[in-house]
Scaffold this motif. Structure first.
Motif, PDB file in Angstrom:
ATOM      1  N   GLY A 195       0.798  -1.231   0.000  1.00 33.83           N
ATOM      2  CA  GLY A 195       0.000   0.000   0.000  1.00 33.83           C
ATOM      3  C   GLY A 195       0.827   1.276   0.000  1.00 33.83           C
ATOM      4  N   MET A 196       2.057   1.197  -0.504  1.00 29.58           N
ATOM      5  CA  MET A 196       2.902   2.398  -0.589  1.00 29.58           C
ATOM      6  C   MET A 196       2.984   2.841  -2.038  1.00 29.58           C
ATOM      7  N   PHE A 197       2.517   4.061  -2.317  1.00 32.19           N
ATOM      8  CA  PHE A 197       2.433   4.556  -3.686  1.00 32.19           C
ATOM      9  C   PHE A 197       3.088   5.927  -3.792  1.00 32.19           C
ATOM     10  N   PHE A 198       3.776   6.140  -4.911  1.00 33.05           N
ATOM     11  CA  PHE A 198       4.451   7.412  -5.177  1.00 33.05           C
ATOM     12  C   PHE A 198       3.928   7.921  -6.516  1.00 33.05           C
ATOM     13  N   MET A 199       3.442   9.173  -6.560  1.00 33.52           N
ATOM     14  CA  MET A 199       2.841   9.649  -7.813  1.00 33.52           C
ATOM     15  C   MET A 199       2.624  11.155  -7.757  1.00 33.52           C
ATOM     16  N   PRO A 200       2.741  11.812  -8.890  1.00 33.60           N
ATOM     17  CA  PRO A 200       2.437  13.239  -8.928  1.00 33.60           C
ATOM     18  C   PRO A 200       0.983  13.471  -8.522  1.00 33.60           C
ATOM     19  N   ALA A 201       0.735  14.526  -7.759  1.00 31.97           N
ATOM     20  CA  ALA A 201      -0.633  14.836  -7.332  1.00 31.97           C
ATOM     21  C   ALA A 201      -1.541  14.968  -8.550  1.00 31.97           C
ATOM     22  N   GLN A 202      -1.025  15.668  -9.579  1.00 30.86           N
ATOM     23  CA  GLN A 202      -1.862  15.889 -10.758  1.00 30.86           C
ATOM     24  C   GLN A 202      -2.203  14.571 -11.451  1.00 30.86           C
ATOM     25  N   LEU A 203      -1.261  13.645 -11.486  1.00 29.72           N
ATOM     26  CA  LEU A 203      -1.501  12.371 -12.161  1.00 29.72           C
ATOM     27  C   LEU A 203      -2.584  11.557 -11.449  1.00 29.72           C
ATOM     28  N   VAL A 204      -2.527  11.492 -10.135  1.00 31.39           N
ATOM     29  CA  VAL A 204      -3.541  10.693  -9.440  1.00 31.39           C
ATOM     30  C   VAL A 204      -4.907  11.362  -9.542  1.00 31.39           C
ATOM     31  N   ILE A 205      -4.897  12.697  -9.564  1.00 31.30           N
ATOM     32  CA  ILE A 205      -6.176  13.402  -9.763  1.00 31.30           C
ATOM     33  C   ILE A 205      -6.724  13.095 -11.162  1.00 31.30           C
ATOM     34  N   ASP A 206      -5.840  13.129 -12.138  1.00 32.56           N
ATOM     35  CA  ASP A 206      -6.273  12.812 -13.507  1.00 32.56           C
ATOM     36  C   ASP A 206      -6.831  11.391 -13.599  1.00 32.56           C
ATOM     37  N   GLU A 207      -6.133  10.458 -13.007  1.00 35.61           N
ATOM     38  CA  GLU A 207      -6.559   9.065 -13.098  1.00 35.61           C
ATOM     39  C   GLU A 207      -7.856   8.832 -12.324  1.00 35.61           C
ATOM     40  N   LEU A 208      -7.972   9.455 -11.157  1.00 33.45           N
ATOM     41  CA  LEU A 208      -9.224   9.326 -10.394  1.00 33.45           C
ATOM     42  C   LEU A 208     -10.377   9.964 -11.167  1.00 33.45           C
ATOM     43  N   THR A 209     -10.105  11.085 -11.816  1.00 30.57           N
ATOM     44  CA  THR A 209     -11.144  11.763 -12.597  1.00 30.57           C
ATOM     45  C   THR A 209     -11.592  10.871 -13.754  1.00 30.57           C
ATOM     46  N   ARG A 210     -10.643  10.162 -14.326  1.00 31.15           N
ATOM     47  CA  ARG A 210     -10.951   9.296 -15.456  1.00 31.15           C
ATOM     48  C   ARG A 210     -11.725   8.049 -15.028  1.00 31.15           C
ATOM     49  N   PHE A 211     -11.261   7.415 -13.920  1.00 31.37           N
ATOM     50  CA  PHE A 211     -11.845   6.123 -13.531  1.00 31.37           C
ATOM     51  C   PHE A 211     -13.008   6.256 -12.544  1.00 31.37           C
ATOM     52  N   GLU A 212     -12.967   7.314 -11.716  1.00 30.40           N
ATOM     53  CA  GLU A 212     -14.018   7.501 -10.715  1.00 30.40           C
ATOM     54  C   GLU A 212     -14.491   8.953 -10.744  1.00 30.40           C
ATOM     55  N   PRO A 213     -15.101   9.337 -11.870  1.00 31.65           N
ATOM     56  CA  PRO A 213     -15.441  10.765 -12.051  1.00 31.65           C
ATOM     57  C   PRO A 213     -16.387  11.301 -10.972  1.00 31.65           C
ATOM     58  N   GLU A 214     -17.313  10.482 -10.515  1.00 34.39           N
ATOM     59  CA  GLU A 214     -18.246  10.985  -9.491  1.00 34.39           C
ATOM     60  C   GLU A 214     -17.530  11.299  -8.184  1.00 34.39           C
ATOM     61  N   LEU A 215     -16.603  10.416  -7.824  1.00 36.28           N
ATOM     62  CA  LEU A 215     -15.848  10.637  -6.593  1.00 36.28           C
ATOM     63  C   LEU A 215     -15.083  11.950  -6.677  1.00 36.28           C
ATOM     64  N   MET A 216     -14.376  12.162  -7.805  1.00 35.08           N
ATOM     65  CA  MET A 216     -13.579  13.375  -7.910  1.00 35.08           C
ATOM     66  C   MET A 216     -14.452  14.622  -8.015  1.00 35.08           C
ATOM     67  N   ALA A 217     -15.587  14.488  -8.677  1.00 35.97           N
ATOM     68  CA  ALA A 217     -16.504  15.634  -8.775  1.00 35.97           C
ATOM     69  C   ALA A 217     -16.974  16.050  -7.389  1.00 35.97           C
ATOM     70  N   ALA A 218     -17.277  15.055  -6.553  1.00 37.04           N
ATOM     71  CA  ALA A 218     -17.731  15.365  -5.196  1.00 37.04           C
ATOM     72  C   ALA A 218     -16.597  15.985  -4.377  1.00 37.04           C
ATOM     73  N   LEU A 219     -15.380  15.450  -4.559  1.00 37.11           N
ATOM     74  CA  LEU A 219     -14.240  15.977  -3.802  1.00 37.11           C
ATOM     75  C   LEU A 219     -13.892  17.402  -4.233  1.00 37.11           C
ATOM     76  N   GLU A 220     -14.294  17.762  -5.436  1.00 41.25           N
ATOM     77  CA  GLU A 220     -13.984  19.104  -5.956  1.00 41.25           C
ATOM     78  C   GLU A 220     -14.500  20.212  -5.018  1.00 41.25           C
ATOM     79  N   ALA A 221     -15.556  19.903  -4.263  1.00 43.41           N
ATOM     80  CA  ALA A 221     -16.083  20.878  -3.306  1.00 43.41           C
ATOM     81  C   ALA A 221     -15.037  21.266  -2.265  1.00 43.41           C
ATOM     82  N   LEU A 222     -14.046  20.376  -2.074  1.00 43.43           N
ATOM     83  CA  LEU A 222     -13.006  20.663  -1.073  1.00 43.43           C
ATOM     84  C   LEU A 222     -11.791  21.338  -1.710  1.00 43.43           C
ATOM     85  N   ASN A 223     -11.871  21.609  -3.003  1.00 44.97           N
ATOM     86  CA  ASN A 223     -10.751  22.220  -3.728  1.00 44.97           C
ATOM     87  C   ASN A 223     -10.814  23.734  -3.569  1.00 44.97           C
TER      88      ASN A 223
END
Lengths: 350, 350
Positions: A195-223
């Motif tokens: 469970g140890m992962f290393f990744m650019p913040a933007q990349l994981v946001i991009d991938e989450l947006t692509r694979f789990e768009p609803e989750l990221m859309a909801a989290l956007e309220a905290l942006n």
């Protein structure tokens, strides 16, 4: 690496260290090995790579005060309190958008807070290598060399291609049965997934947006700046609960694995402490212990004393308000005890 | 019987119930069977024969406050506090002169405070018979029918002559070896000596004066109204330390024994609690206990919980600051633990 940000995952609950662990004191807040809590050890370990100011802790609201007390020098803004657990994708997604606001080029080091590392220098070397590799625009996971046919962990199957230390990932594997675990062990190209992962913040946001768009859309309220906890409370319960493994790691094309041979243990049960007994000792002792005519025990006293005479191969855990005794090789049966506590509504002991 | 006075011997120390028993909380102040402390049970048992106003408790100074708290309705003058233990002859001698000042015709019932009685009605009948027999000018001891070849008790050998329920005493016997104990068991005319004596105050004073004149001469300083504790402190340390058995019982011509078949136990160790498990139960539980998949255990939780899973034939005792675990049939090895505590100077745990 000035863009390296640690994201320490400290939201875990669990009762595998009952009676020492409780809902209000989960494993990451325990000092099982006499060297500080596992959470503070995690922070200290990564401290040579990234300072406290670039370490975030994602934890549960109920643990917030304890975490702040543990890290008096950590900016309060670096402690993210989840009102309720929503698994690792939500936690990492929130941390990623939080950190990206402060450093658009941030590279995250996602680290569980309840694991033990023997060779810290080697661990840090590996993390630095993973951080560098991730900075080039990849997700790097650490693969732990297998030492036994463990059925309690997920596995990573690596491919044959390597670029420097980074291997291709062929597949993530769920917890196997014993036969499969034995096959992984003998095959030689599998790792444990710690469970140890290393990744650019933007990349994981991009991938989450692509694979789990609803989750990221909801989290956007905290942006936004100055996120109030009441806003978190309004957003969090509605988030999809999914692990980062399912959400991203098993789907992304941008993943690689670096072997991490630094003596790793998830310290999964009272039984596992036996592996940390001193050289030459046949018993693990934590706290104030008197063991007469015994061997192969795991004895732990929290604020008090455990005394045994004529007892072997047994786990004895003393806390102020509860004592547990079970055979050393049956530590997993602790869950039966916890179930009985729930059934009897012993809320203060859970 | 208006001249019957109970003298409850509560000066005992001991560590056979560690970690529940401590120097400041010896066995007589424990509630092992969930029915009150053994001391209060002793007082209640004899209560139908003699009221609190004619019950004396002889205890250690360090326990005085606890004893007074246990008996709020007992006259404070009835609690004799020994500054230091000087064995039973001194304690009984002091109680005898103290009581004789209030009732020259008093008949004492000397009762240990840390024994258990199953059949209280029969116990009281036996005590009344002993009291009546003693009033005629004899010392009556109760003889407990032997049920096993116990090597930890003293024995009484009765003679053949009986007068009513009272047998002659042929000899007092010290703790025997196993072979001798087996012989006593099969012989049929031996009893256990449970340390219960019935006798006129004047008679025991006379006998002590005859056999231990220095002891009684020293105690004479306490033969006055309004004895101040500072006076007791000046007298007590100089007293000869000798048991009433040696000082009087083995020497006097005026002794008889009445069989006491009322289900007696000295509750001598954690092991002995197993005999008090409920019908049909294979484990003794005291306090809050969760036992999963276990049998033959003695489990005791003082202010807290003991949880076992997969554990059998084991003693587990939880207190707030210490836990003991040992095999059920090795309860006597507790003394090794207590020795280790002393060696390590764990004063707060002793």
């Amino acid at each position: 690496m000035e863009h390296g940000w640690a994201v320490i995952m400290a939201g875990g609950v669990g009762s595998r260290f009952w009676p020492l662990s409780r809902r209000a004191r989960p494993k990451q807040l325990l000092d099982l090995l006499g060297s500080g809590t596992m959470l503070s050890q995690t922070s200290e370990r990564i401290g040579s790579i990234t300072p406290l100011s670039r370490q975030l802790v994602v934890t549960g609201e109920v643990l917030g005060d304890q975490v702040r007390a543990l890290f008096p020098d950590m900016p309060h803004d670096n402690i993210l309190e989840e009102p309720t657990g929503r698994n690792t994708a939500a936690a990492i997604g929130w941390a990623a958008i939080h950190i990206r606001r402060r450093d658009p080029n941030a590279v995250l080091m996602v680290l569980p807070s309840d694991h033990h590392v023997v060779d810290v220098a080697r661990y840090c070397q590996t993390c630095e290598a993973a951080l560098s590799a991730a900075q080039e625009g990849r997700i790097i996971t650490l693969g732990i060399p297998i030492t036994r046919p463990e059925t309690g962990y997920g596995y990573i199957e690596r491919g044959d291609r390597a670029e420097g230390q980074v291997f291709d990932v062929k597949a993530f594997k769920e917890k196997p049965d014993l036969e499969t675990a034995l096959r992984y062990l003998s095959a030689g190209h599998y790792f444990w997934n710690a469970g140890m992962f290393f990744m650019p913040a933007q990349l994981v946001i991009d991938e989450l947006t692509r694979f789990e768009p609803e989750l990221m859309a909801a989290l956007e309220a905290l942006n936004r700046d100055n996120v109030d906890q009441s806003l978190v409370r309004s957003v969090y319960p509605g988030l999809k609960s999914i692990s980062i493994d399912y959400a991203v790691m098993e789907r992304t094309q941008h993943i690689g694995v670096i072997p991490g041979d630094f003596g790793w243990s998830d310290v999964g049960s009272w039984r596992s402490l036996w592996d940390f007994r001193p050289d030459g000792a046949s018993t693990f002792s934590g706290g104030d212990v008197i063991e007469l005519d015994g061997t192969g025990n795991v004895l732990f006293a929290d604020e008090g004393l455990v005394a045994t005479v004529g007892i072997s191969d047994t786990i004895v855990i003393h806390t102020k308000d509860a004592t547990l005794v079970c055979p050393r090789e049956e530590a997993q049966r602790l869950r039966e005890v916890v179930a009985a506590l729930k059934e009897r509504e012993k809320e203060t002991l859970l």
